[in-house]
Structures are given as C-alpha cells and as structure tokens.
Motif scaffolding. Structure first.
Motif, PDB file in Angstrom:
ATOM      1  N   ARG A   1       0.736   2.732  -8.769  1.00  0.00           N
ATOM      2  CA  ARG A   1       0.555   3.410 -10.087  1.00  0.00           C
ATOM      3  C   ARG A   1      -0.653   4.561  -9.882  1.00  0.00           C
ATOM      4  NH1 ARG A   1       1.795   2.755 -15.452  1.00  0.00           N
ATOM      5  NH2 ARG A   1       0.330   3.126 -17.073  1.00  0.00           N
ATOM      6  N   GLN A   2      -1.750   3.903  -9.348  1.00  0.00           N
ATOM      7  CA  GLN A   2      -2.751   4.860  -9.178  1.00  0.00           C
ATOM      8  C   GLN A   2      -2.352   6.115  -8.192  1.00  0.00           C
ATOM      9  OE1 GLN A   2      -5.220   3.685  -6.221  1.00  0.00           O
ATOM     10  NE2 GLN A   2      -6.836   5.088  -6.439  1.00  0.00           N
ATOM     11  N   ALA A   3      -1.544   5.751  -7.111  1.00  0.00           N
ATOM     12  CA  ALA A   3      -1.249   6.929  -6.367  1.00  0.00           C
ATOM     13  C   ALA A   3      -0.211   7.798  -6.971  1.00  0.00           C
ATOM     14  CB  ALA A   3      -0.582   6.191  -5.162  1.00  0.00           C
ATOM     15  N   ALA A   4       0.820   7.349  -7.846  1.00  0.00           N
ATOM     16  CA  ALA A   4       1.689   8.267  -8.415  1.00  0.00           C
ATOM     17  C   ALA A   4       0.880   9.209  -9.335  1.00  0.00           C
ATOM     18  CB  ALA A   4       2.497   7.289  -9.162  1.00  0.00           C
ATOM     19  N   ALA A   5      -0.100   8.472 -10.192  1.00  0.00           N
ATOM     20  CA  ALA A   5      -0.670   9.115 -11.077  1.00  0.00           C
ATOM     21  C   ALA A   5      -1.431  10.259 -10.609  1.00  0.00           C
ATOM     22  CB  ALA A   5      -1.616   8.477 -12.052  1.00  0.00           C
ATOM     23  N   ILE A   6      -2.233  10.333  -9.613  1.00  0.00           N
ATOM     24  CA  ILE A   6      -3.056  11.236  -8.765  1.00  0.00           C
ATOM     25  C   ILE A   6      -2.149  12.170  -8.133  1.00  0.00           C
ATOM     26  CG2 ILE A   6      -4.399  11.678  -6.564  1.00  0.00           C
ATOM     27  CD1 ILE A   6      -5.734   8.775  -7.269  1.00  0.00           C
ATOM     28  N   ASN A   7      -0.797  11.886  -7.548  1.00  0.00           N
ATOM     29  CA  ASN A   7      -0.012  12.791  -6.889  1.00  0.00           C
ATOM     30  C   ASN A   7       0.634  13.909  -8.153  1.00  0.00           C
ATOM     31  OD1 ASN A   7       1.665  13.596  -4.840  1.00  0.00           O
ATOM     32  ND2 ASN A   7       3.447  12.407  -5.646  1.00  0.00           N
ATOM     33  N   GLY A   8       0.678  13.124  -9.297  1.00  0.00           N
ATOM     34  CA  GLY A   8       1.314  13.770 -10.273  1.00  0.00           C
ATOM     35  C   GLY A   8       0.514  14.602 -11.223  1.00  0.00           C
TER      36      GLY A   8
ATOM     37  N   ILE B   1       0.952  -1.080   0.044  1.00  0.00           N
ATOM     38  CA  ILE B   1      -0.044  -0.129  -0.091  1.00  0.00           C
ATOM     39  C   ILE B   1       0.806   1.030  -0.256  1.00  0.00           C
ATOM     40  CG2 ILE B   1      -2.166  -1.148   1.275  1.00  0.00           C
ATOM     41  CD1 ILE B   1      -1.236   0.339   3.773  1.00  0.00           C
ATOM     42  N   THR B   2       0.423   2.155  -0.462  1.00  0.00           N
ATOM     43  CA  THR B   2       1.329   3.440  -0.428  1.00  0.00           C
ATOM     44  C   THR B   2       0.537   4.721   0.268  1.00  0.00           C
ATOM     45  OG1 THR B   2       1.991   3.069  -2.813  1.00  0.00           O
ATOM     46  CG2 THR B   2       1.967   5.425  -2.033  1.00  0.00           C
ATOM     47  N   ILE B   3       1.311   5.265   1.158  1.00  0.00           N
ATOM     48  CA  ILE B   3       0.831   6.521   1.807  1.00  0.00           C
ATOM     49  C   ILE B   3       1.170   7.824   1.025  1.00  0.00           C
ATOM     50  CG2 ILE B   3       0.815   7.694   4.285  1.00  0.00           C
ATOM     51  CD1 ILE B   3       2.536   5.203   5.082  1.00  0.00           C
ATOM     52  N   GLN B   4       0.344   8.600   1.163  1.00  0.00           N
ATOM     53  CA  GLN B   4       0.556  10.160   0.443  1.00  0.00           C
ATOM     54  C   GLN B   4      -0.825  10.939   0.980  1.00  0.00           C
ATOM     55  OE1 GLN B   4       1.473   9.423  -3.594  1.00  0.00           O
ATOM     56  NE2 GLN B   4      -0.751  10.164  -4.074  1.00  0.00           N
ATOM     57  N   ASN B   5      -0.296  12.090   1.185  1.00  0.00           N
ATOM     58  CA  ASN B   5      -1.477  13.008   1.506  1.00  0.00           C
ATOM     59  C   ASN B   5      -2.728  12.676   2.456  1.00  0.00           C
ATOM     60  OD1 ASN B   5      -0.371  14.924  -0.499  1.00  0.00           O
ATOM     61  ND2 ASN B   5      -1.384  13.882  -2.080  1.00  0.00           N
ATOM     62  N   GLU B   6      -1.780  11.918   3.409  1.00  0.00           N
ATOM     63  CA  GLU B   6      -2.904  11.266   4.576  1.00  0.00           C
ATOM     64  C   GLU B   6      -3.825  10.239   4.114  1.00  0.00           C
ATOM     65  OE1 GLU B   6      -4.082  14.573   7.603  1.00  0.00           O
ATOM     66  OE2 GLU B   6      -2.599  15.770   6.400  1.00  0.00           O
ATOM     67  N   LYS B   7      -3.672   9.784   2.939  1.00  0.00           N
ATOM     68  CA  LYS B   7      -4.394   8.605   2.431  1.00  0.00           C
ATOM     69  C   LYS B   7      -3.759   7.362   2.138  1.00  0.00           C
ATOM     70  CE  LYS B   7      -6.972  12.472   0.053  1.00  0.00           C
ATOM     71  NZ  LYS B   7      -7.358  13.121  -1.314  1.00  0.00           N
TER      72      LYS B   7
ATOM     73  N   LEU C   1      -2.072  13.324 -12.924  1.00  0.00           N
ATOM     74  CA  LEU C   1      -2.379  12.785 -14.280  1.00  0.00           C
ATOM     75  C   LEU C   1      -3.885  12.207 -14.048  1.00  0.00           C
ATOM     76  CD1 LEU C   1       0.724  10.845 -14.886  1.00  0.00           C
ATOM     77  CD2 LEU C   1       0.078  12.961 -16.046  1.00  0.00           C
ATOM     78  N   PHE C   2      -4.410  12.116 -13.043  1.00  0.00           N
ATOM     79  CA  PHE C   2      -5.675  11.360 -12.740  1.00  0.00           C
ATOM     80  C   PHE C   2      -6.346  12.080 -11.616  1.00  0.00           C
ATOM     81  CE2 PHE C   2      -8.515   7.837 -12.108  1.00  0.00           C
ATOM     82  CZ  PHE C   2      -9.084   7.563 -13.277  1.00  0.00           C
ATOM     83  N   SER C   3      -7.788  12.066 -11.491  1.00  0.00           N
ATOM     84  CA  SER C   3      -8.414  12.840 -10.551  1.00  0.00           C
ATOM     85  C   SER C   3      -8.737  11.696  -9.249  1.00  0.00           C
ATOM     86  CB  SER C   3      -9.765  13.209 -10.984  1.00  0.00           C
ATOM     87  OG  SER C   3      -9.563  14.265 -11.886  1.00  0.00           O
ATOM     88  N   ASP C   4      -8.541  12.145  -8.147  1.00  0.00           N
ATOM     89  CA  ASP C   4      -8.763  11.305  -7.036  1.00  0.00           C
ATOM     90  C   ASP C   4     -10.367  11.061  -7.013  1.00  0.00           C
ATOM     91  OD1 ASP C   4      -7.554   9.718  -5.099  1.00  0.00           O
ATOM     92  OD2 ASP C   4      -6.990  11.706  -3.965  1.00  0.00           O
ATOM     93  N   ALA C   5     -10.607   9.780  -6.619  1.00  0.00           N
ATOM     94  CA  ALA C   5     -12.156   9.333  -6.356  1.00  0.00           C
ATOM     95  C   ALA C   5     -12.277   9.067  -5.079  1.00  0.00           C
ATOM     96  CB  ALA C   5     -12.526   8.095  -7.447  1.00  0.00           C
ATOM     97  N   SER C   6     -13.149   9.499  -4.361  1.00  0.00           N
ATOM     98  CA  SER C   6     -13.224   9.377  -2.858  1.00  0.00           C
ATOM     99  C   SER C   6     -13.309   7.986  -2.406  1.00  0.00           C
ATOM    100  CB  SER C   6     -14.516  10.314  -2.451  1.00  0.00           C
ATOM    101  OG  SER C   6     -15.678   9.987  -2.966  1.00  0.00           O
ATOM    102  N   TYR C   7     -13.907   7.124  -3.393  1.00  0.00           N
ATOM    103  CA  TYR C   7     -14.213   5.619  -2.800  1.00  0.00           C
ATOM    104  C   TYR C   7     -13.021   4.665  -3.334  1.00  0.00           C
ATOM    105  CZ  TYR C   7     -15.772   6.147  -7.912  1.00  0.00           C
ATOM    106  OH  TYR C   7     -15.875   6.345  -9.241  1.00  0.00           O
ATOM    107  N   ASP C   8     -11.929   5.165  -3.772  1.00  0.00           N
ATOM    108  CA  ASP C   8     -11.010   4.537  -4.307  1.00  0.00           C
ATOM    109  C   ASP C   8      -9.608   4.686  -3.278  1.00  0.00           C
ATOM    110  OD1 ASP C   8     -11.967   3.163  -6.084  1.00  0.00           O
ATOM    111  OD2 ASP C   8     -11.221   4.400  -7.759  1.00  0.00           O
ATOM    112  N   TYR C   9      -9.720   5.244  -2.214  1.00  0.00           N
ATOM    113  CA  TYR C   9      -8.771   5.347  -1.029  1.00  0.00           C
ATOM    114  C   TYR C   9      -9.410   5.267   0.321  1.00  0.00           C
ATOM    115  CZ  TYR C   9     -10.215  10.355  -0.874  1.00  0.00           C
ATOM    116  OH  TYR C   9     -10.793  11.582  -0.905  1.00  0.00           O
TER     117      TYR C   9
END
Length: 388
Positions: A320-327, A308-314, A329-337
C-alpha cells in the motif's frame, strides 16, 4: 521491529534457530503449518503441533500429534514457531505466550523469520516468500476501497522495459531465491511489454524462483501470444474474482479466460473476493500518535511482512505504501525503504533484516495514514465497489 543492530539484528536468534538440538512445537495446523512442515520437517526437531481448534486435538499431521495450547502448562521450556497469517490469531497467540513470559525470537518465532534466518545463517542464501513487481499503476477498474488506492493516484505510471529489467537485475543480485514472483498492477495486461518482460525474467532467472504469477482483475482477455508465453514458462494466471461482491456490477471475462487457459493447459488460481478490509485511516490523528501505538499497528498489519514490492530500484515492505508513493499520494521517506542501487558490503544481510520488518523507527511513516484502523480484520466492506 526497530532496527537497532544493522547487519547483526538476528545473530542471537540465529544461534537458537541453527542449533540442531533445539525442539519446537509448530503453532497452527492449517495450510501454512502444513506447508511449513512439508518443507522443513527434516531440518530440525519438531515435537508436535499446537492448535486451538478442539476438533483437531489428537489428530496427526505426518507423524506429529496436534495438541491443545494447554501444553504450555506442562512443558515450560518449549520453543514455538507460529505458522498462522491472521492478525487476529497472531494477536491471540502472542498474548497467550506473553502470559508464560515467552520472548519473541528467543522462545517463539514467526515462521517467515525462522525460515529466512535459518537459510541465511546456514547457507548464506537469501530466500524470500513472495515478491511483487509492479509494472504499471494503471487499472481498468476504479474500486472505492482499493488496497493500492488506484482510483486516487495522481501520477499514472507505465514502467518501460529497461526500467523493469534494471529492477529485476538488481533484485536478483542479492536475492538467491523467491517462492512466488508476482507481476502486478494496476492491471498488468495493459502493459504492452509484459511479454518481453516475462521472457527476460525467465531467460535469465528461471532457476531463482519456484513460481511466477500474473495477478489480473480479468477485465482483459489474454492475447494468443501471451497465452503461448504463459504456457512456455509455466506461469500461473491469478484472477481476482469480484462476482460475489454485492457492490460489484462491472463485467469480468472470467468464463472466457478460464476456457482459454484450460485449452492451453495454463495454471489458474481464482481468488474469490466478496469482501475487503477497509484500510482508510486518519492521517491527522496518525501524525500525533505515539511511536508505541504506531509500532503496535505495524506489528499486526496484514499488509506488512507477507511480501515485498520492487519499484524504482527500491524495496518496500508495504504494498500500500509502495503504490501510494508510486502514484504521487505520499512522499518517500529514505528510512522506510531499502535502496538496492547502493553497493553496501553487507547489502544481502541488510535486505534479509529489512525483509523481516526491521525499520529505523519500528514502523513506517506511512503507518500514520492507517493510524485509527484498529482491529483491521473487523473493518469489512463489499469488494470492488466502483466509483465510476
């Protein structure tokens, strides 16, 4: 899997797993199976080990005999713990088990789920296998098929020390123990506060993890100050070695780094990376895909469930998803973290379930970007081909 009973998703499975009289076969005689046996052989009853490799049949690991999958024909009611990582092997094993009407989390279990559920329901301890802490998404390389898509990122991010401290504090508020705690990037040695962060974690949580690692591409030589800290806290330095890739022509300081680590008695692991999986999918097709197809992709994805990946208190399930959101490239979906900033009464149990790949839809919104990547283990490209 689809999260259908938040806070109670694994109650029935726990009744089976925690029953001391239940007997199991371990499926997988490789390194993962050996580690699982070593850690757990005295906690529950093991009848033997199943493996498809004919050369291993009849051999023994510890006191347990390795047998063929044909044992399923003879022992109809056996329960199985799968201890393999390869998506191809998992798919083959589960298809075979389904022929015998074996049910997931009733008749057979994945080892990560088995261990985690057992620890939680017997000791109220949340123990995870691997956790990545991304401290920056800035990298010294520009790899075409980078798993974390670093060359494509729109938002360069160097987390400040206070942000990193908050992330680790909130994480260990709920997590009791982690086998491997990885500091990752980008290239983590770029971060000018990496030493302070390492010291903070070890000074406050050294009893909460088995091993701390720094994962580097070996383009930056560690400073003497960093070497002292690595030695002091017994931190393992992991190098991604791309020198065997036909497409890689950049310089890595592997020889110099190996010499320095050896002189300072610092642990070193080298990951030889000649080839990579190509995860680049078709998002247009993915948005039109059925939920059933996306769930199948999620269930077999090698990026989901291992760490699992920790970033932004999530907490994120997919690196791959975490890096894309962090960078950006992709919008955060509240039900996916899972937001560890919330103070739910049952947050610890929710984190257990989420870490075992329970999501609202049974897949991630980000899965749609990888949609047409079928049989990912067959899509191979040379590692670390540079775009610049």
């Amino acid at each position: 899997m689809k999260w259908t009973r938040k806070g109670h998703q694994f109650d029935e499975a726990a009744e089976i797993i925690c029953n001391k009289n239940t007997e199991y076969y371990i499926w997988g005689a490789g390194e993962t199976g050996n580690r699982f046996l070593e850690k757990n052989k005295n906690l529950f009853k093991i009848k033997g080990i199943i493996d498809s490799n004919k050369d291993l049949i009849g051999e023994r690991i510890e006191d347990f005999e390795i047998v063929s999958p044909d044992i399923l024909d003879k022992e109809k009611n056996i329960k199985i713990i799968i201890t393999v990582f390869s998506p191809a092997c998992i798919e083959e094993i589960t298809e075979r088990l389904e022929i015998y009407d074996k049910r997931l989390n009733v008749d057979y279990f994945y080892f990560s789920l088995f261990e985690r559920v057992y620890n939680f329901y017997t000791e109220n301890k949340l123990k995870l296998a691997q956790t990545d802490i991304m401290i920056t998404n800035i990298c010294t390389l520009s790899c075409e098929k980078c798993l974390l898509q670093m060359p494509l990122i729109k938002k360069k991010k160097m987390y400040n020390l206070e942000e990193l401290k908050i992330n680790i504090d909130k994480f260990f508020k709920y997590v009791d123990y982690v086998d491997e705690l990885h500091i990752v990037g980008g290239e983590p040695l770029i971060h000018n506060k990496i030493i302070d962060f390492i010291m903070y974690i070890n000074d406050n949580y050294s009893d909460r993890f088995h091993e701390m690692d720094i994962v580097s591409n070996a383009t930056i030589v560690p400073s003497q100050e960093l070497l002292k800290i690595l030695k002091k806290y017994n931190i393992t330095f992991i190098i991604s070695n791309y020198s065997l890739s036909e497409a890689f022509n950049e310089r890595q300081e592997i020889i110099t780094i190996k010499k320095l680590l050896s002189e300072n008695s610092i642990n070193l692991k080298i990951r030889e990376q000649k080839e990579w999986f190509d995860f680049q999918g078709n998002y247009v097709q993915g948005k039109l895909a059925t939920k059933g197809k996306l769930k199948s992709l999620f269930d077999l994805c090698p990026c989901v469930g291992k760490t699992i990946t920790i970033q932004n208190e999530k907490i994120y399930l997919c690196c791959r998803q975490a890096a894309a959101i962090n960078g950006g490239l992709f919008s955060d979906a509240s039900y996916d973290y899972l937001d560890i900033n919330n103070s739910y009464d049952d947050m610890k149990k929710l984190l257990l379930e989420f870490s075992l790949c329970c999501t609202l839809n049974g897949f991630l919104e980000y899965c749609k970007t990888c949609y047409d990547v079928k049989h990912i283990y067959k899509r191979i490209v040379p590692a670390a081909k540079q775009l610049r």
